[in-house]
Design an enzyme around this catalytic site. Structure first.
Site, PDB file in Angstrom:
ATOM      1  N   ASP A 262       6.455 -12.924  -0.069  1.00  0.00           N
ATOM      2  CA  ASP A 262       8.142 -12.454   0.128  1.00  0.00           C
ATOM      3  C   ASP A 262       8.405 -12.099  -1.422  1.00  0.00           C
ATOM      4  O   ASP A 262       8.739 -12.946  -2.288  1.00  0.00           O
ATOM      5  CB  ASP A 262       8.916 -13.403   0.616  1.00  0.00           C
ATOM      6  CG  ASP A 262      10.224 -12.951   0.715  1.00  0.00           C
ATOM      7  OD1 ASP A 262      10.577 -11.792   0.388  1.00  0.00           O
ATOM      8  OD2 ASP A 262      11.220 -13.591   1.398  1.00  0.00           O
TER       9      ASP A 262
ATOM     10  N   ASN B 127       3.242  -2.599  -3.812  1.00  0.00           N
ATOM     11  CA  ASN B 127       3.506  -1.687  -2.778  1.00  0.00           C
ATOM     12  C   ASN B 127       4.732  -1.941  -2.104  1.00  0.00           C
ATOM     13  O   ASN B 127       5.553  -0.971  -1.650  1.00  0.00           O
ATOM     14  CB  ASN B 127       2.327  -1.558  -1.783  1.00  0.00           C
ATOM     15  CG  ASN B 127       2.445  -0.988  -0.568  1.00  0.00           C
ATOM     16  OD1 ASN B 127       2.717   0.192  -0.570  1.00  0.00           O
ATOM     17  ND2 ASN B 127       3.003  -1.722   0.413  1.00  0.00           N
TER      18      ASN B 127
ATOM     19  N   SER C 277       7.977   6.711  -6.609  1.00  0.00           N
ATOM     20  CA  SER C 277       8.410   7.895  -6.011  1.00  0.00           C
ATOM     21  C   SER C 277       9.049   8.879  -6.945  1.00  0.00           C
ATOM     22  O   SER C 277       9.580   8.782  -7.968  1.00  0.00           O
ATOM     23  CB  SER C 277       9.568   7.408  -5.161  1.00  0.00           C
ATOM     24  OG  SER C 277       9.954   8.389  -4.266  1.00  0.00           O
TER      25      SER C 277
ATOM     26  N   ALA D 187      20.361   4.355  -4.031  1.00  0.00           N
ATOM     27  CA  ALA D 187      19.946   2.894  -4.288  1.00  0.00           C
ATOM     28  C   ALA D 187      18.667   2.994  -4.539  1.00  0.00           C
ATOM     29  O   ALA D 187      17.948   2.470  -5.309  1.00  0.00           O
ATOM     30  CB  ALA D 187      20.450   1.896  -3.409  1.00  0.00           C
ATOM     31  N   TYR D 188      17.838   3.910  -3.659  1.00  0.00           N
ATOM     32  CA  TYR D 188      16.309   3.952  -3.923  1.00  0.00           C
ATOM     33  C   TYR D 188      16.027   4.485  -4.860  1.00  0.00           C
ATOM     34  O   TYR D 188      15.103   4.345  -5.687  1.00  0.00           O
ATOM     35  CB  TYR D 188      16.027   4.654  -2.529  1.00  0.00           C
ATOM     36  CG  TYR D 188      14.360   4.567  -2.439  1.00  0.00           C
ATOM     37  CD1 TYR D 188      13.678   3.755  -2.124  1.00  0.00           C
ATOM     38  CD2 TYR D 188      13.910   6.012  -2.667  1.00  0.00           C
ATOM     39  CE1 TYR D 188      12.494   3.776  -1.792  1.00  0.00           C
ATOM     40  CE2 TYR D 188      12.424   6.127  -2.554  1.00  0.00           C
ATOM     41  CZ  TYR D 188      11.421   5.042  -2.385  1.00  0.00           C
ATOM     42  OH  TYR D 188      10.352   5.240  -2.228  1.00  0.00           O
TER      43      TYR D 188
ATOM     44  N   LYS E 189      13.845   2.912  -8.148  1.00  0.00           N
ATOM     45  CA  LYS E 189      12.456   3.771  -8.390  1.00  0.00           C
ATOM     46  C   LYS E 189      12.499   4.115  -9.828  1.00  0.00           C
ATOM     47  O   LYS E 189      11.425   4.156 -10.597  1.00  0.00           O
ATOM     48  CB  LYS E 189      12.013   5.012  -7.472  1.00  0.00           C
ATOM     49  CG  LYS E 189      11.692   4.262  -6.161  1.00  0.00           C
ATOM     50  CD  LYS E 189      10.514   3.315  -6.167  1.00  0.00           C
ATOM     51  CE  LYS E 189      10.183   2.880  -4.567  1.00  0.00           C
ATOM     52  NZ  LYS E 189       9.161   1.820  -4.672  1.00  0.00           N
TER      53      LYS E 189
ATOM     54  N   VAL F 215       5.290  10.327   3.140  1.00  0.00           N
ATOM     55  CA  VAL F 215       4.195   9.900   3.769  1.00  0.00           C
ATOM     56  C   VAL F 215       4.477   9.398   5.132  1.00  0.00           C
ATOM     57  O   VAL F 215       5.912   8.920   5.339  1.00  0.00           O
ATOM     58  CB  VAL F 215       3.444   8.624   3.094  1.00  0.00           C
ATOM     59  CG1 VAL F 215       2.362   8.087   4.018  1.00  0.00           C
ATOM     60  CG2 VAL F 215       2.742   9.106   1.876  1.00  0.00           C
ATOM     61  N   ARG F 216       3.859   9.674   6.149  1.00  0.00           N
ATOM     62  CA  ARG F 216       4.000   9.137   7.668  1.00  0.00           C
ATOM     63  C   ARG F 216       4.220   7.818   7.756  1.00  0.00           C
ATOM     64  O   ARG F 216       2.987   7.302   8.178  1.00  0.00           O
ATOM     65  CB  ARG F 216       3.150  10.050   8.584  1.00  0.00           C
ATOM     66  CG  ARG F 216       3.564  11.679   8.751  1.00  0.00           C
ATOM     67  CD  ARG F 216       2.776  12.244   9.779  1.00  0.00           C
ATOM     68  NE  ARG F 216       1.432  12.095   9.634  1.00  0.00           N
ATOM     69  CZ  ARG F 216       0.781  12.890   9.006  1.00  0.00           C
ATOM     70  NH1 ARG F 216       1.086  13.958   8.185  1.00  0.00           N
ATOM     71  NH2 ARG F 216      -0.636  12.854   8.768  1.00  0.00           N
ATOM     72  N   THR F 217       5.093   7.177   7.326  1.00  0.00           N
ATOM     73  CA  THR F 217       5.185   5.569   7.438  1.00  0.00           C
ATOM     74  C   THR F 217       6.960   5.566   8.300  1.00  0.00           C
ATOM     75  O   THR F 217       7.389   6.216   8.573  1.00  0.00           O
ATOM     76  CB  THR F 217       5.371   5.011   6.291  1.00  0.00           C
ATOM     77  OG1 THR F 217       6.353   5.265   5.473  1.00  0.00           O
ATOM     78  CG2 THR F 217       3.931   5.243   5.469  1.00  0.00           C
TER      79      THR F 217
END
Length: 238
Positions: free
Chosen positions: A61, A88, A146, A160-161, A165, A194-196
């Protein structure tokens, strides 16, 4: 005799992290899945075992300092060393509006939670792993950043993201500088859209494509770069 490398990949039970662990294992690296919930990690490990890849799981965690220390200690206990760390694990929780979220709607708790996972998590793991890498004179640290964190192309949306980054990119430069120009390499990479679960079904890239540059950076030769930011194995602007 060639040394068999070991790796710890955070958030590797799904998405890009899973593909990084799979790709490293296919290259003969002893890859370890770090998962917040070990049960989820075991499900991922069983998929890889069906492909003939023996990939262990450790509870990790990244929001918990003790968990980060214990995960690195467990990898050392299993293999006696840690050569590769892939940061990651990350979150994108900006609301309302998701990718269109505005700075002026940003709640302090959203920023705190995002920084905790996306910045403090990697810091904790780097601090735990670096002493082992220094001791053995070898290490590869890869931070999944990113394009959203590029100051050169900074825009609006999911603030925030973006800020987390951008801060992760700064961490990359600081860590690379402090660990020096020897055989411990610290780099950041952008996987693209990316497809996640985070990227959504409309994203342009597969998880395998998103993982490729991270796998490359994880296995750089001794004369490889450090302190860089990459997409598709090519340098990009900070």
């Amino acid at each position: 005799m060639a040394v068999t490398r070991t790796a710890l990949v955070s958030g590797a039970n799904r998405g890009i992290g899973f593909e990084i662990a799979r790709g490293l294992a296919r290259l003969g690296v002893l890859a370890v899945i770090g998962a917040r919930d070990p049960k989820d990690g075991m499900v991922a490990a069983e998929k890889l075992q069906s492909e003939g890849l023996d990939v262990p799981v450790v509870a990790l965690d990244v929001d918990n300092e003790d968990s980060a220390l214990q995960a690195v200690a467990e990898v050392k206990r299993i293999y006696g060393r840690l050569d590769i760390l892939v940061n990651n694990a990350g979150i994108l929780i900006d609301e309302p509006g998701g990718f269109k979220a505005s700075l002026f709607d940003l709640k302090p708790e959203t920023l705190r939670r995002t920084m905790e996972t996306n910045l403090l998590g990697p810091i904790r793991l780097i601090q735990a792993a670096a002493p082992l890498m220094r001791e053995q004179g070898y290490g590869r640290i890869v931070n999944l950043s990113s394009g959203a964190g590029q100051l050169a192309e900074m825009g609006s949306g999911y603030p925030a993201y973006r800020m987390s980054k951008a801060a992760l990119n700064a961490l990359t430069r600081i860590a690379a500088n402090e660990l020096g120009g020897g055989n411990i390499k610290v780099n950041a990479m952008c996987p693209g859209w990316v497809r996640t679960e985070m990227g959504g079904p409309e994203a342009q890239r597969s998880p395998e494509e998103g993982a490729d540059t991270a796998i490359w950076l994880s296995t750089l030769p001794d004369d490889g770069p450090t302190g860089g930011f990459f997409r598709d194995r090519k340098p990009i602007a900070w």
